[in-house]
Design an enzyme around this catalytic site. Structure first.
Site, PDB file in Angstrom:
ATOM      1  N   LEU A   1       1.792  68.247  84.531  1.00  0.00           N
ATOM      2  CA  LEU A   1       2.110  68.016  83.136  1.00  0.00           C
ATOM      3  C   LEU A   1       0.801  67.995  82.358  1.00  0.00           C
ATOM      4  CD1 LEU A   1       4.709  65.088  83.373  1.00  0.00           C
ATOM      5  CD2 LEU A   1       5.191  67.527  83.091  1.00  0.00           C
ATOM      6  N   ASP A   2       0.832  68.490  81.117  1.00  0.00           N
ATOM      7  CA  ASP A   2      -0.349  68.417  80.261  1.00  0.00           C
ATOM      8  C   ASP A   2      -0.820  66.971  80.138  1.00  0.00           C
ATOM      9  OD1 ASP A   2      -0.161  71.116  79.797  1.00  0.00           O
ATOM     10  OD2 ASP A   2       0.682  70.924  77.784  1.00  0.00           O
ATOM     11  N   LEU A   3      -2.103  66.814  79.883  1.00  0.00           N
ATOM     12  CA  LEU A   3      -2.682  65.489  79.658  1.00  0.00           C
ATOM     13  C   LEU A   3      -1.877  64.686  78.649  1.00  0.00           C
ATOM     14  CD1 LEU A   3      -5.113  63.421  79.749  1.00  0.00           C
ATOM     15  CD2 LEU A   3      -6.107  64.783  77.894  1.00  0.00           C
TER      16      LEU A   3
ATOM     17  N   THR B   1       1.237  65.073  77.659  1.00  0.00           N
ATOM     18  CA  THR B   1       2.672  64.976  77.930  1.00  0.00           C
ATOM     19  C   THR B   1       2.948  63.823  78.882  1.00  0.00           C
ATOM     20  OG1 THR B   1       2.904  67.383  77.660  1.00  0.00           O
ATOM     21  CG2 THR B   1       4.687  66.233  78.783  1.00  0.00           C
TER      22      THR B   1
END
Length: 220
Positions: free
Chosen positions: A66-68, A70
Site C-alpha cells: 500500500l502507498d505510504l 494509504t
C-alpha cells in the site's frame, strides 16, 4: 504542477499496526497512514509494516504493498511457500480488493468504470501519468456510497494493480481523492482519504475462502 517536496518520514510506532489475523502461513494487518509497507532507502526509512512484523513474528515476506499515505488491510507471508501462493493469487487477479475513498465533486452517476492506461512520468517522479500510447492497461470500478455537497464517499475496486492507480484514475476524471498531494494541485494539507477496507482471497494452504474487513477512520 511541480512535485511537492516529500515530507519528513515520521512513522507511527509498532503498536499502531493492528493485527487482524495471524496464523502459521500469513498475517493480515491494518496499516496506518504514514507507515511504509516495506523499508525504504536509508536507515531513516527502516520502519515499515514488514520490519514491525518481522520483529514480532520472526519472519515477514512481502506480497503486495500500500502507498505510504494509504491506510488499511495488507497481507504478509510467514514463509516462502505461502508467499508464492499468495503472490500468484494477486498476479492472477483472483484477490478481490475494495477501498473506501472520499473524493472531490459531484459524481455523475451511481457507479462507473475507469479504463485508462498508466505509465511512468519520468520528468515528474514519483508521479504516474495516463499514457494512451505505451501505458499498461488499468481498470478501476467505482460505486457511490454517499454524496454530500461537494464531496463523495466511493467504494473502489481495482481490477488491475498499477502503482497509484486509484489516485491517478480518480484525478483523471476530475474527482481527486481528498488529501492527495501528488494528484490534486489544490491539496494543501490533510491525510489521503484512501483506505483498503476489504480483502477476499483463499488460504494458501487449505484453499478456504477468506474475507477480511477494516473500517476507515474518515467519513462524511
Amino acid at each position: 504542477m511541480p512535485v511537492p517536496p516529500e515530507p519528513d518520514y515520521c512513522p507511527p510506532p509498532p503498536e499502531a499496526l493492528d493485527i487482524i489475523h495471524a496464523d502459521e502461513s500469513f498475517i493480515v494487518a491494518d496499516k496506518p497512514a504514514g507507515l511504509l509497507s516495506v523499508p525504504g532507502r536509508g536507515g531513516h526509512k527502516h520502519a515499515s509494516v514488514l520490519t514491525y512484523l518481522a520483529d514480532r513474528y520472526g519472519s515477514a515476506l512481502d506480497i503486495h504493498r500500500l502507498d505510504l499515505d494509504t491506510s488499511g488491510l495488507i497481507v504478509v507471508a510467514r514463509h516462502r511457500t505461502a508467499q508464492s501462493s499468495l503472490a500468484k493469487q494477486f498476479a492472477d487477479r483472483t484477490v478481490s480488493k475494495t477501498y473506501d475513498a472520499l473524493v472531490k465533486g459531484q459524481m455523475e452517476s451511481d457507479r462507473g468504470q475507469i479504463d485508462l492506461p498508466i505509465g511512468r512520468d519520468w520528468q515528474d517522479r514519483p508521479r504516474r501519468r495516463i499514457d494512451l500510447e505505451s501505458g499498461k492497461p488499468a481498470r478501476t470500478r467505482w460505486s457511490l456510497e454517499v454524496q454530500a455537497e461537494n464531496i463523495a464517499h466511493l467504494k473502489l475496486q481495482p481490477v488491475t494493480g498499477r502503482t497509484h492507480q486509484l489516485r491517478l484514475h480518480l484525478a483523471s476524471i476530475g474527482h481527486p481523492i481528498l488529501g492527495d498531494r501528488l494528484y490534486d494541485s489544490a491539496c494543501r494539507s490533510g491525510r489521503l482519504c484512501l483506505h483498503a477496507s476489504q480483502l477476499d482471497f483463499t488460504h494458501p494452504e487449505t484453499g478456504k475462502p477468506l474475507k477480511f474487513l477494516s473500517t476507515a477512520s474518515f467519513h462524511l
